[in-house]
Scaffold this motif. Structure first.
Motif, short mmCIF file in Angstrom:
data_model
loop_
_atom_site.label_atom_id
_atom_site.label_comp_id
_atom_site.label_asym_id
_atom_site.label_seq_id
_atom_site.Cartn_x
_atom_site.Cartn_y
_atom_site.Cartn_z
N ASP A 1 -4.17 -2.99 8.39
CA ASP A 1 -3.90 -1.95 9.38
C ASP A 1 -3.43 -2.56 10.70
O ASP A 1 -2.51 -2.05 11.35
CB ASP A 1 -5.14 -1.10 9.61
CG ASP A 1 -5.49 -0.22 8.42
OD1 ASP A 1 -4.75 -0.27 7.41
OD2 ASP A 1 -6.50 0.50 8.49
N ASP B 1 0.85 -1.19 0.00
CA ASP B 1 0.00 0.00 0.00
C ASP B 1 0.89 1.24 0.00
O ASP B 1 1.88 1.29 0.72
CB ASP B 1 -0.89 0.00 1.24
CG ASP B 1 -2.11 0.89 1.10
OD1 ASP B 1 -2.15 1.68 0.14
OD2 ASP B 1 -3.01 0.81 1.95
N ARG C 1 -8.57 1.37 6.96
CA ARG C 1 -8.44 1.33 5.50
C ARG C 1 -8.60 -0.10 5.02
O ARG C 1 -9.37 -0.39 4.11
CB ARG C 1 -7.08 1.90 5.08
CG ARG C 1 -6.81 1.88 3.58
CD ARG C 1 -5.49 2.56 3.26
NE ARG C 1 -5.10 2.37 1.88
CZ ARG C 1 -5.47 3.14 0.88
NH1 ARG C 1 -6.28 4.16 1.12
NH2 ARG C 1 -5.04 2.91 -0.35
#
Length: 399
Positions: free
Chosen positions: A279, A45, A274
Motif C-alpha cells: 500500500d 493485486d 491491505r
C-alpha cells in the motif's frame, strides 16, 4: 584439501556478475549467467482470472512460478493476487511473451519490468538543489532537523529565534549534516495547525539567514504550496511534503516551476492497510506520478515511507524491516525515525533518551536501502551512517 561448501547472497545483477566472475568465468559467461542468479518475487493485486491464468501458464513455461487464488482456474473468484517467482532470466522471457497477449497484459508487462528495474537500484547522481548540489547514492546523506515551532515534540521553542536557529544549523553542518530541514509547523500527535502567514513568520527570518550563511541546501518541511513558494523565492533548495502532494494540489506545480527537488512522504488517516508495504509503495508511486505530470523530473523525486505517520508502532517496525521493498519504485529513499514514539514504546524511554534507539533504526534503515536519514542528533547519526555505509560496502576505505 577438503571441498568447502558455503552460501552466497546477491541482491542484484551487479553483485551476481561479481559472484560469477569470482569462479573464473569469462565476461560473456558472466553476462549470460548473472541474470540466472538473481531471484525476484513480484506481487500483483487486483488481477482478473483470465489474466492470472495466462500469467501462470507463461511463467511455468519459462521455469518460474506464479501463485494465484484457488478459484482462478474455474473463474469462481472475481479477482486475485498473483505472486510471480522467478530469476531475472526467466522474467525476460516471460515479459516478452506477455507483450503479445490480450487483456491488457502488454501494459502490465511494462509495469512489471519497471518494478524489476527499480529493484536493481540506481546509479549515483548529482542532484541540483537550486544552486547547491548533493550526491545521491554514493553514501548515506544526513538531513538535520531544525524546527522553529513552539510545540515540536523534540525541541519545541529552542530555535524559534533566528540567531539561535542559525547557530544550531551551523553546528549540525559541522557535525556532518548534508541538508538542513527547516520546519515551521509541528507534526506531533494532536498538533494545532497554523495558517500560512504564521508559518511564514516562523520560517522566513530563519531561512534568510540560513541561505546566506551555511553551505548545504535548506529543505522546507511544509504541506502548504504558498509556504513552499515563498521559501523557494528566499533561496530554499528542496520541498519536503509530508502529505506526498495530497495536501495541497498546487504543490507539484510550484516544485516544477522553481525546479525544486521534492521529498514525498507517505501519510494517511488511520492505520488500516491491505498489505503495509504494498500500500505504501502504491501510494508513493501515485505521488511520483502526480509530480511528473506537473513537470517535475523523476530524478528530482525522493520518497519517504512516513515512519510515525498513519502507522502504529508495529507497522513502523515492519516498515523498517521491509524497507527494501520500496526499491521497486526506483527512487532514492529517505527515512525519519529520529526519536519517534515507536522507539519510546519499545525501550520505555522519554524523547531525550532515544538516541540509541534512533541509531539502531538508522543503521537498519541504511542496511535496507535508505539513502537519506532525517535526524535530530546529527553528530551521532552521521557516525552511525558512516559505519553502516562501510559495512554495506558503499564507501572506499583505506584501512
Amino acid at each position: 584439501m577438503a571441498i568447502r561448501v558455503y552460501s552466497v547472497m546477491v541482491e542484484n545483477k551487479e553483485e551476481a556478475y561479481r559472484a560469477v566472475a569470482s569462479v573464473g568465468a569469462d565476461k560473456s559467461g558472466c553476462a549470460w549467467m548473472a541474470p540466472k542468479a538473481v531471484h525476484r518475487l513480484v506481487m500483483l493485486d487486483g488481477v482478473q482470472p483470465r489474466q492470472a491464468n495466462i500469467m501462470k501458464q507463461e511463467m511455468l513455461g519459462k521455469g518460474g512460478e506464479a501463485a494465484v487464488a484457488r478459484g482462478v482456474v474455474d473463474n469462481s473468484v472475481p479477482e486475485t493476487r498473483v505472486l510471480l517467482m522467478g530469476t531475472l532470466k526467466q522474467y525476460e522471457a516471460f515479459l516478452a511473451k506477455l507483450k503479445s497477449q490480450p487483456f491488457g497484459l502488454p501494459a502490465l508487462a511494462d509495469r512489471i519490468r519497471g518494478v524489476l528495474d527499480g529493484q536493481e537500484g540506481f546509479t549515483p547522481y548529482a542532484l541540483d538543489c537550486r544552486g547547491r548540489t548533493i550526491i545521491l547514492g554514493e553514501r548515506t546523506l544526513v538531513m538535520g532537523i531544525l524546527n522553529v515551532t513552539p510545540d515540536s515534540f523534540s525541541d519545541g521553542s529552542k530555535f524559534h529565534d533566528p540567531g539561535r536557529a542559525l547557530e544550531r544549523a551551523r553546528v549540525m553542518v559541522e557535525d556532518g549534516a548534508d541538508i538542513i530541514d527547516l520546519g515551521g509547523e509541528s507534526t506531533r500527535p494532536g498538533f494545532a495547525p497554523v495558517g500560512v502567514e504564521e508559518e511564514l513568520d516562523r520560517i522566513i527570518p530563519v531561512l534568510k539567514r540560513l541561505v546566506n550563511e551555511i553551505t548545504v541546501p535548506v529543505s522546507i518541511d511544509t504541506t502548504k504550496a504558498e509556504v513552499a513558494r515563498r521559501a523557494l523565492e528566499e533561496g530554499a533548495g528542496i520541498i519536503n511534503d509530508q502529505w506526498g502532494l495530497r495536501g495541497d494540489p498546487a504543490m507539484a506545480g510550484i516544485a516544477a516551476k522553481y525546479g525544486a527537488p521534492l521529498v514525498l512522504m507517505h501519510n494517511q488517516k488511520g492505520t488500516e492497510y491491505r498489505d503495509l508495504l504494498g500500500d505504501i509503495a502504491e501510494s508513493l508511486r501515485e505521488s511520483v506520478g502526480i509530480a511528473m505530470a506537473a513537470g517535475v523530473a523523476r530524478e528530482k523525486v525522493i520518497v519517504d515511507p512516513g515512519l510515525g505517520f498513519g502507522k502504529n508502532a508495529a507497522q513502523n517496525l515492519e516498515t523498517l524491516r521491509r524497507l527494501k521493498e520500496l526499491r521497486c519504485l526506483g527512487q532514492p529513499v529517505l527515512i525519519g525515525p529520529s526519536r519517534k514514539s515507536t522507539i519510546g514504546k519499545v525501550l520505555n524511554l522519554p524523547v531525550e533518551e532515544r538516541v540509541e534507539g534512533t541509531a539502531a533504526a538508522v543503521a537498519v534503515g541504511i542496511a535496507n536501502g535508505a539513502n537519506i536519514v532525517r535526524v535530530h542528533d546529527v553528530k551521532e547519526m552521521a557516525r552511525v551512517a558512516r559505519m553502516a555505509d562501510a559495512i554495506m560496502g558503499r564507501v572506499n576505505l583505506d584501512i
